[in-house]
Each structure stands twice: as structure tokens, then as C-alpha cells.
Design an enzyme around this catalytic site. Structure first.
Site, PDB file in Angstrom:
ATOM      1  CG  ASP A 114     -10.355  16.415 -14.498  1.00 54.07           C
ATOM      2  OD1 ASP A 114      -9.628  15.802 -15.451  1.00 54.07           O
ATOM      3  OD2 ASP A 114     -11.102  15.686 -13.882  1.00 54.07           O
ATOM      4  CE1 TYR A 161     -16.978  11.803 -15.116  1.00 58.71           C
ATOM      5  CE2 TYR A 161     -16.316  12.023 -12.796  1.00 58.71           C
ATOM      6  CZ  TYR A 161     -16.735  11.005 -13.897  1.00 58.71           C
ATOM      7  OH  TYR A 161     -17.315   9.724 -13.710  1.00 58.71           O
ATOM      8  NE  ARG A 184      -2.718   0.483   3.471  1.00 61.72           N
ATOM      9  CZ  ARG A 184      -2.129   0.664   4.400  1.00 61.72           C
ATOM     10  NH1 ARG A 184      -1.220   1.748   4.663  1.00 61.72           N
ATOM     11  NH2 ARG A 184      -1.818  -0.019   5.333  1.00 61.72           N
ATOM     12  CE  LYS A 233     -13.165   8.200 -17.693  1.00 63.31           C
ATOM     13  NZ  LYS A 233     -13.487   9.411 -16.908  1.00 63.31           N
TER      14      LYS A 233
END
Ligand SMILES: *Cc1c(COP(=O)(O)O)cnc(C)c1O
Length: 419
Positions: free
Chosen positions: A188, A117, A65, A213
Site C-alpha cells: 500500500d 490502515y 462498468r 489521497k
């Protein structure tokens, strides 16, 4: 000859900003394996790493992690492509947004562009406030940012191009004003990808991506990343990456890194295709308006020329079809190469109707105020052949707009004749 006579460099020929984007995409964060010489990194699934003495791990890693080889390599590659010193990756684009908002102290204020978004809007309005962070939205951030700044304002959030109307924000203009007040600017950059736009070069402090994306580009990984230059930010966001634990798996990092190596080829091809489709739509009598920053008719074409590589428009566009919502729906059901689905940035072309899919959660009046009408269709161009995509769009327009009129007319005639 042994390995020690000619050690395999790690990375082979250290890429640096003197190299072009494609060279960095292929080589940054891609060392040859120092023991086997493997050109492609292994997928390191181990959650824990052996130590030779208490607190003395064999290598750089302790627990997956906190950090692991595949994530480190992917982050190095993204940092190189965004001209950043650091990158940190997360389990999704949304987790990236959440961690950045969580890094703000309670009582902080954020100014954001209005058409962000949907998931970002949801986090800003329904989650951030539980942590005492307030967000103000503005549709004209370059113009009125100063009116919204308060002593508590710590962050400005920009999405350019906007979704789904593809309006652009001048990053430099906003960053200059924000920095006068010591406010950080986040961009973004999901819609453009690092190939078309590098927001840090235009004054942004943090660039975020939904890796889901363009960066991964094959519609098979959900993941996010943030890139930046500040050492203090690396400490703060790196701490939260580990403390919150919204991290991507080693396998997803490996897949996304593999996707990233062809980003320049895919982004170029998507732009070629979107330009061809946008031009075909613009000259069709069945279309009301086309939103594509690669067209000279785009109201922010000047910003695209300044901010995008070679003024490229990217792979995303939207348009209003004649015949209202019904025609928009018919269009999306009639395309044969474009798949009716949400998301974007993959090798395959997609279509959707934002008003009833990605943006259905926004009240109609608010939606229409930013140009998201019921007849708006959003297109993500993939990397198929431009001629095929153009032909598909044109045949779907005929079926969506012209055929219903003809069949309606025929029915009317037939009914009249029979009765
Ligand atoms: C998809 C998307 C996000 C959210 O990313 P996920 O990986 O789906 O969480 C954020 N911003 C933009 C512009 C997006 O398209």
C-alpha cells in the site's frame, strides 16, 4: 491541411519510461481527441456504446462498468507512474483492497504488517474471514516473516510508511523472502505516492493506492487503484473489477487524472513543507518525539534513502506533544492553517489525533504497542508556504503546552489570594 494529412497522434508523443516522471504525469494516458484535437479528454458519461452489428461495438467500449474511456486513460497514467504494465481502478482504496483479498481462494492465508490502515485492518479481521481467508499480523515483518509462512500463505501485505508512526519496511528484504515461497507481495503506497516510491521496482508484485489521497490530491474524489505487471493478474483482477462492479465513475476518473498531472509538483512541495515542520518540531522543547522518515534521527532513515526518490520523506509526519492527550487536542484546535480533519495527501494541510480519530477503534494497549499514544498528533502537509506552516505549528505549540500552564498557575495564585 486536413486532419488526415497530419493525423493527431494518440497519444501525442507516446510517453515511455525514457521520459521523466513529470513528463509521464502530464502525458501518459492523455491522447488528443482524434476528431476535435481537444487537448483535454472529454468526460464520457455514456453508460452504453453503440454497436454496428450484434456483438460489433463501434469502438473499444460496450458497457461502462466493464470499461470506459476515462477509466482506461487514468489507469494508463497510473501504470506509467508506477512502472507497471497494468493498472485497474476501483471505487475506493478500500474496494481495491477488498478485490485483491477476494482474488484469493478460500483457505488462503495472508501475512500483514501490524500497523496497516484502519479500514484495511477492519477488512482483514472482520470481512476476509467470512470468505475463508485468514490474516496474521506481525510488527517486525522483515525479521519474522518466515515464522508466519504456512503452506496456505498466498499474500504478504505491507504498508510503508506505516500509519501514523511512519515506520518503514524494507520492501526488497520482504519480497525476497516471500518469493522464495511463491508468495505475492502487495504494498500500500498511499502515503508516499508514486512520485516518492515505486514498490514494483523494489520487488513488490502489486502496488495499491487510495487515490483519494495524493494521486487525486485535492480532497474531492474517493477512489482506489492497483498496479502490477502480471498478465494473469490482469485477467483475474480485471474479471473481479467487472464482476464485483466496485468501479469509479467517469467523472471521478477524469478528476483524479487531472489531479495526477501535478502529482510531482505537489509531492515535492509537501516534502519540503514536512521537512521544515519536522525540523521545527524536533527543536521545540514542547515536543517529546518526531516521526518523519526525512529526518536523520528516523530509525529507518537508511531504508528511506534506498527506497524513496532522493531519500525524500514525503508529506506525512507525526509527533508526541508534552502535556498528554489534552495538549494534543488543544494543538489541533489552535492551528489556523492546518485544518483538524481525517485524511491526507491534499493540497491543504491537515492535523488530527489518531488515538481518538483514525485509530480510535484499536484497543489502547495494542495502539500503544505500535507507538500510537494519546499525545500523538498526525500531520499531513499540503502545498502552502513552509514558513507559514512552521509559524502555525510553533504558535499552536505555545498555546497548547505553555499557555495552559501559565493560566493554571495564575488561577492557582488568584484562588489562593482570594481565599
Ligand atoms: C485512506 C487509505 C486507504 C483507504 O482508502 P479509501 O479511498 O478511503 O477507501 C487505504 N490505505 C491507506 C494507507 C489510506 O490512507
Amino acid at each position: 491541411m486536413t486532419l488526415t494529412d497530419h493525423p493527431i497522434d494518440t497519444p501525442p508523443r507516446a510517453p515511455s519510461p525514457v521520459h521523466g516522471f513529470g513528463t509521464l504525469a502530464v502525458h501518459a494516458g492523455s491522447p488528443h481527441d482524434p476528431t476535435t484535437g481537444a487537448v483535454i479528454e472529454a468526460i464520457s458519461l455514456s453508460t452504453t456504446f453503440a454497436q454496428t452489428a450484434v456483438g460489433k461495438p463501434v469502438g473499444l467500449y460496450e458497457y461502462s462498468r466493464s470499461s470506459n474511456p476515462n477509466r482506461d486513460n487514468f489507469e494508463r497514467a497510473v501504470a506509467a507512474l508506477e512502472n507497471a504494465k497494468y493498472a485497474l481502478s476501483f471505487a475506493s482504496g478500500s474496494a481495491t483492497t477488498a478485490v485483491i483479498l477476494q482474488s484469493l481462494a478460500a483457505g488462503s492465508h495472508v501475512v500483514s504488517v501490524s500497523d496497516v490502515y484502519g479500514g484495511t485492518h477492519r477488512y482483514f479481521t472482520q470481512v476476509a474471514k467470512a470468505h475463508g481467508v485468514k490474516v496474521t499480523f506481525t510488527p517486525e515483518i522483515e525479521v519474522d516473516i518466515r515464522e508466519h509462512i504456512t503452506p496456505e500463505t498466498k499474500l504478504v501485505w505491507i504498508e510503508t510508511p506505516s500509519n501514523p508512526t511512519l515506520r518503514l519496511v524494507d520492501i526488497r528484504a520482504v519480497a525476497t523472502q516471500a518469493h522464495e515461497h511463491g508468495i505475492l507481495v502487495v504494498v500500500d503506497n498511499t502515503f508516499m505516492s508514486p512520485y516518492v516510491q515505486n514498490p514494483l521496482d523494489h520487488g513488490a508484485d502489486i502496488v495499491v493506492h487510495s487515490v483519494t489521497k495524493y494521486i487525486n490530491g485535492h480532497s474531492d474524489v474517493v477512489m482506489g487503484v492497483a498496479a502490477f505487471n502480471s498478465d494473469a493478474m490482469k485477467d483475474r483482477l480485471g474479471f473481479l473489477q467487472n464482476a464485483i462492479g466496485a468501479i469509479p465513475s467517469p467523472f471521478d476518473c477524469w478528476l483524479a487524472h487531472r489531479g495526477l498531472k501535478t502529482l510531482h509538483l505537489r509531492a515535492k512541495e509537501a516534502t519540503v513543507n514536512a521537512t521544515a515542520v519536522a525540523k521545527a518540531l524536533e527543536s521545540s522543547p514542547h515536543v517529546i518525539a518526531v516521526n518523519y522518515p526525512g529526518l536523520d534521527s528516523h530509525p529507518h532513515r537508511g531504508i528511506a534513502r534506498k527506497q524513496h526518490r532522493n531519500g525524500m520523506g514525503g508529506g506525512m509526519l507525526s509527533f508526541r506533544v508534552k502535556g498528554g492527550h489534552a495538549a494534543a487536542e488543544r494543538f489541533c484546535q489552535t492551528t489556523t492553517i492546518f485544518t483538524l480533519a481525517e485524511s491526507l495527501g491534499g493540497v491543504e494541510s491537515l492535523v488530527e489525533v489518531p488515538s481518538s480519530m483514525t485509530h480510535a477503534g484499536i484497543p489502547k494497549d495494542q495502539r500503544e504497542a505500535v507507538g500510537v499514544f494519546d499525545d500523538l498528533v498526525r500531520i499531513s502537509c499540503g502545498i502552502e508556504d513552509a514558513e507559514d506552516l512552521k509559524a502555525d505549528v510553533l504558535q499552536a505549540l505555545e498555546k497548547a503546552v505553555v499557555s495552559p500552564k501559565i493560566s493554571h498557575g495564575l488561577n492557582g495564585f488568584a484562588n489562593g489570594y482570594i481565599s
